[in-house]
Design an enzyme around this catalytic site. Structure first.
Site, mmCIF file in Angstrom:
data_model
loop_
_atom_site.group_PDB
_atom_site.id
_atom_site.type_symbol
_atom_site.label_atom_id
_atom_site.label_comp_id
_atom_site.label_asym_id
_atom_site.label_seq_id
_atom_site.Cartn_x
_atom_site.Cartn_y
_atom_site.Cartn_z
ATOM 1 N NE ARG A 173 12.562 -0.901 -4.438
ATOM 2 C CZ ARG A 173 11.905 0.009 -3.922
ATOM 3 N NH1 ARG A 173 12.254 1.254 -3.464
ATOM 4 N NH2 ARG A 173 10.442 -0.331 -4.092
ATOM 5 C CB THR A 199 16.621 -7.787 0.134
ATOM 6 O OG1 THR A 199 16.957 -7.424 -1.064
ATOM 7 C CG2 THR A 199 16.431 -9.433 0.355
ATOM 8 C CG ASP A 219 8.285 -0.629 -11.321
ATOM 9 O OD1 ASP A 219 9.031 -0.945 -10.325
ATOM 10 O OD2 ASP A 219 8.908 -0.614 -12.345
ATOM 11 C CG ASP A 279 6.606 -2.741 -14.027
ATOM 12 O OD1 ASP A 279 6.372 -3.118 -12.901
ATOM 13 O OD2 ASP A 279 7.911 -2.852 -14.614
HETATM 14 O O1 LIG Z 1 15.417 4.493 -4.429
HETATM 15 P P1 LIG Z 1 15.225 3.027 -4.511
HETATM 16 O O2 LIG Z 1 14.511 2.828 -3.520
HETATM 17 O O3 LIG Z 1 16.444 2.248 -4.976
HETATM 18 O O4 LIG Z 1 14.196 2.938 -5.767
HETATM 19 C C1 LIG Z 1 14.397 3.738 -6.905
HETATM 20 C C2 LIG Z 1 14.692 2.612 -7.882
HETATM 21 O O5 LIG Z 1 13.600 1.652 -8.271
HETATM 22 C C3 LIG Z 1 13.128 1.649 -9.665
HETATM 23 O O6 LIG Z 1 13.907 0.577 -10.027
HETATM 24 P P2 LIG Z 1 14.020 -0.903 -10.396
HETATM 25 O O7 LIG Z 1 14.710 -1.403 -9.223
HETATM 26 O O8 LIG Z 1 12.224 -1.279 -9.997
HETATM 27 O O9 LIG Z 1 14.288 -1.224 -11.905
HETATM 28 P P3 LIG Z 1 13.681 -0.743 -13.102
HETATM 29 O O10 LIG Z 1 14.207 0.732 -13.116
HETATM 30 O O11 LIG Z 1 14.176 -1.685 -13.927
HETATM 31 O O12 LIG Z 1 12.080 -0.841 -13.039
HETATM 32 C C4 LIG Z 1 13.541 3.048 -10.055
HETATM 33 O O13 LIG Z 1 13.688 2.946 -11.585
HETATM 34 C C5 LIG Z 1 14.789 3.390 -9.305
HETATM 35 O O14 LIG Z 1 15.820 2.809 -10.025
HETATM 36 O O1 LIG Z 2 7.604 4.385 -6.434
HETATM 37 C C1 LIG Z 2 8.697 3.939 -6.812
HETATM 38 C C2 LIG Z 2 9.544 3.355 -6.079
HETATM 39 C C3 LIG Z 2 10.694 2.874 -6.518
HETATM 40 N N1 LIG Z 2 10.589 2.538 -8.011
HETATM 41 C C4 LIG Z 2 9.582 2.924 -8.748
HETATM 42 O O2 LIG Z 2 9.714 2.942 -9.957
HETATM 43 N N2 LIG Z 2 8.638 3.400 -8.153
#
Ligand SMILES: O=P(O)(O)OC[C@H]1O[C@H](OP(=O)(O)OP(=O)(O)O)[C@H](O)[C@@H]1O
Ligand SMILES: O=c1cc[nH]c(=O)[nH]1
Ligand SMILES: [Mg+2]
Length: 211
Positions: A103, A107, A201, A204
């Site tokens: 994500r 944006t 996150d 992370d």
């Molecule tokens: O419902 P949304 O608004 O789409 O947010 C949720 C997403 O955000 C985070 O992924 P991120 O894009 O941070 O990547 P990551 O999993 O590699 O940390 C999480 O792992 C979800 O996949």
């Molecule tokens: O709280 C949140 C929202 C989006 N993605 C995450 O990993 N945590």
């Protein structure tokens, strides 16, 4: 779309420790694995299976039929990977595919940067793994991707969801054959579209790096 929140003291306890900002990544990973196993038990109540016959040490003839679950499991990289081990331990006969989606934190657009899935998912029952359902953008894109490939039955196993994300999926999916299985529906999204109270996150927390 159906939503199931698994209400169980073990889930509640593990989720509380997972949220704690003082919980280090190794413990966070262990808890994510344990939680997905508890949620998967509920999420697979309708898992499709293939009949298999065996001979037991007692029966002289073959004929005791039991059934082999054959779903396709799709963790959404990165954070979904933290749920894969717990899921395949519970369903060792599952096939595993991968989707890499990130994500854009400015944006909130979703970028699909990796994909290793069968070309044709016609009629397949798919279990998507992603710990967080925030705006719903990631899962919405993932579900559309799977349906475009012919999948007909998608169950998403997540740890936390924001009401806004569930509403968005509901609006976009209507009566599509989609089920969301959760440990908790949290309060709301904050101005950065993070889940409140949430757990931070997930990628992370699992892997220690800023993405
Ligand atoms: O419902 P949304 O608004 O789409 O947010 C949720 C997403 O955000 C985070 O992924 P991120 O894009 O941070 O990547 P990551 O999993 O590699 O940390 C999480 O792992 C979800 O996949
Ligand atoms: O709280 C949140 C929202 C989006 N993605 C995450 O990993 N945590
Ligand atoms: Mg993610």
């Amino acid at each position: 779309m159906r939503t199931l929140v698994v209400d169980h003291p073990l889930v509640a306890h593990k989720l509380t420790v997972l949220r704690d900002k003082n919980t280090p990544s190794p413990v966070f990973r262990q808890l994510a694995e344990e939680l997905v196993t508890l949620l998967a038990y509920e999420a697979t109540r309708e898992v499709r299976t293939e009949p298999v016959t065996i001979e037991t040490p007692i029966t002289a003839t073959v004929g005791t039929a039991f059934t082999k679950p054959t779903p396709l499991v799709v963790p959404i990289l990165r954070a979904g990977l933290g749920m894969l081990e717990g899921m395949v331990k519970l369903v060792p006969t599952a096939e595993v595919g991968f989707l890499g989606m990130a994500r854009d934190e400015e944006t909130l657009d979703i970028v699909t940067y990796a994909e290793r899935l069968p070309e044709d998912l016609t009629g397949r029952q798919v279990f998507v793994l992603d710990p967080m359902l925030a705006t719903g953008g990631t899962l919405s894109e993932a579900i559309k991707f799977l349906f475009r490939r012919g999948a007909s039955d998608v169950t998403c196993i997540c740890l936390l969801a924001a009401p806004e994300g569930l509403a968005r999926l509901e609006a976009g999916l209507g009566d599509a054959n989609v089920k969301i299985v959760l440990a908790s529906i949290d309060e709301r999204l904050n101005e950065k579209a993070y889940i409140v109270p949430g757990l931070g996150d997930a990628g992370d927390r699992l892997y220690g790096l800023a993405k």
